[in-house]
Design a protein around this motif. Structure first.
Motif, PDB file in Angstrom:
ATOM      1  N   TRP A  74     -87.947 -42.486   1.293  1.00 44.63           N
ATOM      2  CA  TRP A  74     -88.560 -43.484   2.178  1.00 44.63           C
ATOM      3  C   TRP A  74     -88.847 -44.773   1.401  1.00 44.63           C
ATOM      4  CZ3 TRP A  74     -89.890 -44.040   7.288  1.00 44.63           C
ATOM      5  CH2 TRP A  74     -90.783 -45.049   7.585  1.00 44.63           C
ATOM      6  N   ARG A  75     -89.482 -44.635   0.234  1.00 44.53           N
ATOM      7  CA  ARG A  75     -89.810 -45.817  -0.572  1.00 44.53           C
ATOM      8  C   ARG A  75     -88.546 -46.543  -1.028  1.00 44.53           C
ATOM      9  NH1 ARG A  75     -93.688 -42.136  -2.545  1.00 44.53           N
ATOM     10  NH2 ARG A  75     -92.359 -41.683  -4.331  1.00 44.53           N
ATOM     11  N   ARG A  78     -87.108 -48.478   1.892  1.00 46.47           N
ATOM     12  CA  ARG A  78     -87.926 -49.665   2.192  1.00 46.47           C
ATOM     13  C   ARG A  78     -87.697 -50.777   1.179  1.00 46.47           C
ATOM     14  NH1 ARG A  78     -91.104 -50.255   6.888  1.00 46.47           N
ATOM     15  NH2 ARG A  78     -92.234 -51.681   5.581  1.00 46.47           N
ATOM     16  N   PRO A  82     -86.621 -53.864   3.661  1.00 43.06           N
ATOM     17  CA  PRO A  82     -88.047 -53.877   3.994  1.00 43.06           C
ATOM     18  C   PRO A  82     -88.336 -53.791   5.494  1.00 43.06           C
ATOM     19  CG  PRO A  82     -87.555 -55.539   2.344  1.00 43.06           C
ATOM     20  CD  PRO A  82     -86.240 -54.987   2.822  1.00 43.06           C
TER      21      PRO A  82
END
Length: 114
Positions: A74-75, A78, A82
């Motif tokens: 997930w990070r 992102r 973003p």
């Protein structure tokens, strides 16, 4: 921040990466022969190996491993995008979960009435 290290076609681990390091999705190091090899690999064998790998990860580390990898992915996503997930992505994901829940309920009912 965790970045996943890939060996051949397999996700084999993760290495820590600074938050300050920019991420880019790039194909600059991909060779045409690698793409051909990837496209022609035995999908059933790959799926079986993935199943065995994740079953072993779950057996050894439990649910915590799945949660850790999920959060790391997930990070990573992102940082690449973003704006992800978009409202459309989230709506599709919710629809998928609702359909999966319906199927689980349907299967549970079938087993309960045997």
């Amino acid at each position: 921040m965790w970045r996943f290290a890939v060996a051949g076609s397999w996700l084999v681990g993760a290495v820590e990466q600074s938050q300050d390091t920019p991420l880019r999705a790039t194909l600059e190091h991909v060779k045409p022969a690698d793409i051909r090899e990837f496209a022609h690999r035995n999908r059933a064998e790959v799926e079986a190996l993935k199943q065995r790998y994740w079953a072993e990860q779950h057996r050894v580390f439990g649910n915590a491993r799945t949660a850790h990898v999920s959060q790391a992915l997930w990070r990573y996503m992102r940082r690449l995008r973003p704006d992800w997930p978009s409202a459309h992505d989230r709506a599709q994901d919710l629809a998928h979960h609702i359909e999966l829940k319906r199927k689980i309920d349907q299967a549970a009912h079938a087993f309960a009435t045997r």
